[in-house]
Design a protein around this motif. Structure first.
Motif, PDB file in Angstrom:
ATOM      1  N   LEU A  40       0.839  -1.202   0.000  1.00 59.54           N
ATOM      2  CA  LEU A  40       0.000   0.000   0.000  1.00 59.54           C
ATOM      3  C   LEU A  40       0.874   1.252   0.000  1.00 59.54           C
ATOM      4  CD1 LEU A  40      -2.702   1.464   0.195  1.00 59.54           C
ATOM      5  CD2 LEU A  40      -2.622   1.091   2.686  1.00 59.54           C
ATOM      6  N   TYR A  41       1.888   1.263   0.849  1.00 58.17           N
ATOM      7  CA  TYR A  41       2.807   2.401   0.929  1.00 58.17           C
ATOM      8  C   TYR A  41       3.489   2.649  -0.422  1.00 58.17           C
ATOM      9  CZ  TYR A  41       7.066   4.966   2.132  1.00 58.17           C
ATOM     10  OH  TYR A  41       8.103   5.871   2.161  1.00 58.17           O
ATOM     11  N   MET A  42       4.018   1.589  -1.030  1.00 58.06           N
ATOM     12  CA  MET A  42       4.688   1.747  -2.326  1.00 58.06           C
ATOM     13  C   MET A  42       3.708   2.255  -3.383  1.00 58.06           C
ATOM     14  SD  MET A  42       7.141  -1.531  -2.775  1.00 58.06           S
ATOM     15  CE  MET A  42       8.693  -1.710  -1.936  1.00 58.06           C
ATOM     16  N   SER A  43       2.480   1.741  -3.368  1.00 55.16           N
ATOM     17  CA  SER A  43       1.467   2.197  -4.328  1.00 55.16           C
ATOM     18  C   SER A  43       1.169   3.677  -4.151  1.00 55.16           C
ATOM     19  CB  SER A  43       0.177   1.378  -4.168  1.00 55.16           C
ATOM     20  OG  SER A  43       0.405   0.026  -4.442  1.00 55.16           O
ATOM     21  N   LEU A  44       0.998   4.094  -2.911  1.00 57.03           N
ATOM     22  CA  LEU A  44       0.741   5.514  -2.636  1.00 57.03           C
ATOM     23  C   LEU A  44       1.902   6.387  -3.115  1.00 57.03           C
ATOM     24  CD1 LEU A  44      -0.851   5.257   0.915  1.00 57.03           C
ATOM     25  CD2 LEU A  44      -2.013   5.974  -1.192  1.00 57.03           C
ATOM     26  N   MET A  45       3.120   5.923  -2.880  1.00 60.09           N
ATOM     27  CA  MET A  45       4.292   6.704  -3.295  1.00 60.09           C
ATOM     28  C   MET A  45       4.390   6.801  -4.817  1.00 60.09           C
ATOM     29  SD  MET A  45       5.641   8.032  -0.673  1.00 60.09           S
ATOM     30  CE  MET A  45       7.205   8.606  -1.328  1.00 60.09           C
ATOM     31  N   VAL A  46       4.092   5.716  -5.533  1.00 57.27           N
ATOM     32  CA  VAL A  46       4.129   5.756  -6.998  1.00 57.27           C
ATOM     33  C   VAL A  46       3.031   6.678  -7.528  1.00 57.27           C
ATOM     34  CG1 VAL A  46       3.717   4.370  -9.075  1.00 57.27           C
ATOM     35  CG2 VAL A  46       5.287   3.549  -7.314  1.00 57.27           C
ATOM     36  N   ILE A  47       1.841   6.593  -6.952  1.00 56.16           N
ATOM     37  CA  ILE A  47       0.750   7.474  -7.391  1.00 56.16           C
ATOM     38  C   ILE A  47       1.113   8.930  -7.133  1.00 56.16           C
ATOM     39  CG2 ILE A  47      -1.643   8.176  -6.934  1.00 56.16           C
ATOM     40  CD1 ILE A  47      -2.159   5.129  -6.320  1.00 56.16           C
ATOM     41  N   ILE A  72      12.861  15.943  -9.836  1.00 53.52           N
ATOM     42  CA  ILE A  72      13.871  14.873  -9.776  1.00 53.52           C
ATOM     43  C   ILE A  72      13.466  13.843  -8.715  1.00 53.52           C
ATOM     44  CG2 ILE A  72      16.278  14.364  -9.156  1.00 53.52           C
ATOM     45  CD1 ILE A  72      16.983  17.149 -10.366  1.00 53.52           C
ATOM     46  N   LEU A  73      12.873  14.321  -7.629  1.00 54.81           N
ATOM     47  CA  LEU A  73      12.454  13.405  -6.563  1.00 54.81           C
ATOM     48  C   LEU A  73      11.392  12.423  -7.046  1.00 54.81           C
ATOM     49  CD1 LEU A  73      12.362  15.827  -3.510  1.00 54.81           C
ATOM     50  CD2 LEU A  73      14.032  14.033  -3.981  1.00 54.81           C
ATOM     51  N   SER A  74      10.556  12.830  -7.992  1.00 54.39           N
ATOM     52  CA  SER A  74       9.550  11.910  -8.538  1.00 54.39           C
ATOM     53  C   SER A  74      10.222  10.721  -9.196  1.00 54.39           C
ATOM     54  CB  SER A  74       8.658  12.633  -9.560  1.00 54.39           C
ATOM     55  OG  SER A  74       8.006  13.718  -8.959  1.00 54.39           O
ATOM     56  N   PHE A  75      11.270  10.981  -9.965  1.00 57.69           N
ATOM     57  CA  PHE A  75      11.982   9.892 -10.627  1.00 57.69           C
ATOM     58  C   PHE A  75      12.766   9.050  -9.625  1.00 57.69           C
ATOM     59  CE2 PHE A  75      11.232  12.991 -14.004  1.00 57.69           C
ATOM     60  CZ  PHE A  75      10.551  12.175 -14.899  1.00 57.69           C
ATOM     61  N   VAL A  77      11.716   8.426  -6.649  1.00 65.92           N
ATOM     62  CA  VAL A  77      10.682   7.567  -6.066  1.00 65.92           C
ATOM     63  C   VAL A  77      10.433   6.358  -6.962  1.00 65.92           C
ATOM     64  CG1 VAL A  77       8.202   7.412  -5.525  1.00 65.92           C
ATOM     65  CG2 VAL A  77       9.551   9.351  -4.689  1.00 65.92           C
ATOM     66  N   PHE A  78      10.249   6.585  -8.266  1.00 59.94           N
ATOM     67  CA  PHE A  78      10.016   5.461  -9.189  1.00 59.94           C
ATOM     68  C   PHE A  78      11.165   4.461  -9.126  1.00 59.94           C
ATOM     69  CE2 PHE A  78       7.595   8.684 -11.932  1.00 59.94           C
ATOM     70  CZ  PHE A  78       6.373   8.352 -11.364  1.00 59.94           C
ATOM     71  N   PHE A  79      12.386   4.959  -9.148  1.00 59.79           N
ATOM     72  CA  PHE A  79      13.555   4.088  -9.108  1.00 59.79           C
ATOM     73  C   PHE A  79      13.615   3.321  -7.788  1.00 59.79           C
ATOM     74  CE2 PHE A  79      17.913   3.240  -7.824  1.00 59.79           C
ATOM     75  CZ  PHE A  79      18.341   2.441  -8.883  1.00 59.79           C
ATOM     76  N   LEU A 103      13.770   6.070   0.254  1.00 64.39           N
ATOM     77  CA  LEU A 103      12.477   6.532  -0.261  1.00 64.39           C
ATOM     78  C   LEU A 103      11.787   7.414   0.767  1.00 64.39           C
ATOM     79  CD1 LEU A 103      10.191   6.378  -2.390  1.00 64.39           C
ATOM     80  CD2 LEU A 103       9.429   4.282  -1.238  1.00 64.39           C
ATOM     81  N   TYR A 104      11.813   6.993   2.023  1.00 64.16           N
ATOM     82  CA  TYR A 104      11.155   7.782   3.060  1.00 64.16           C
ATOM     83  C   TYR A 104      11.888   9.100   3.291  1.00 64.16           C
ATOM     84  CZ  TYR A 104       8.349   8.876   7.111  1.00 64.16           C
ATOM     85  OH  TYR A 104       7.469   9.495   7.978  1.00 64.16           O
ATOM     86  N   VAL A 105      13.195   9.025   3.399  1.00 66.31           N
ATOM     87  CA  VAL A 105      13.981  10.236   3.662  1.00 66.31           C
ATOM     88  C   VAL A 105      13.908  11.192   2.469  1.00 66.31           C
ATOM     89  CG1 VAL A 105      16.314  11.128   4.049  1.00 66.31           C
ATOM     90  CG2 VAL A 105      15.513   9.138   5.329  1.00 66.31           C
ATOM     91  N   GLY A 106      14.162  10.692   1.272  1.00 66.55           N
ATOM     92  CA  GLY A 106      14.180  11.562   0.092  1.00 66.55           C
ATOM     93  C   GLY A 106      12.808  11.895  -0.435  1.00 66.55           C
ATOM     94  N   GLY A 107      11.966  10.866  -0.545  1.00 65.24           N
ATOM     95  CA  GLY A 107      10.652  11.063  -1.152  1.00 65.24           C
ATOM     96  C   GLY A 107       9.657  11.763  -0.256  1.00 65.24           C
TER      97      GLY A 107
END
Length: 128
Positions: A40-47, A72-75, A77-79, A103-107
């Motif tokens: 769920l967390y990963m899905s929310l972050m990708v969305i 840049i942070l969006s990309f 997150v995807f990576f 992901l948590y720290v940067g995204g």
């Protein structure tokens, strides 16, 4: 979608992700509950990362009259999500952990600091 609709979707995905990510980082790893909440967390972050790509940058330099440095942070997150998911499926827990913490720290945390910068919408709402 209008900019404000995009902001609404972004906030509706990032706010629960903030709490879910903190919970995941603080709890036991490898359980069924961890896996379910992690998906769920990963899905929310990708969305949320996807939504931000449609939101033009209004602060700082722009590329193509749309993208700013924060994109840049969006990309990232995807990576990070892709790499963390792949690592978990391969049993490479060290790489999975590294990408999820990043992901948590940067995204979330770094992006949150940018959100509070003068000239940004949330800064205006909070301090405006």
């Amino acid at each position: 979608m209008t900019y404000m609709q995009l902001v609404t979707v972004h906030l509706a995905t990032i706010i629960p992700a903030i709490f879910l990510g903190a919970y995941l980082l603080s709890q036991s790893k490898g359980t069924g509950k961890h896996r379910a909440i992690g998906k769920l967390y990963m899905s929310l972050m990708v969305i949320t990362a996807g939504v931000t790509l449609f939101m033009p940058a209004y602060v700082g330099p722009q590329l193509f009259n749309h993208f700013g440095i924060i994109h840049i942070l969006s990309f990232v997150v995807f990576f990070s999500v892709g790499r963390a998911l792949y690592a978990a499926r391969q049993g490479d827990i060290k790489t999975h952990r590294k990408n999820m913490v990043g992901l948590y720290v940067g995204g979330i945390l770094v992006a949150g600091v940018f959100t509070l910068s003068p000239g940004r919408l949330i800064h205006g709402w909070l301090f405006g």
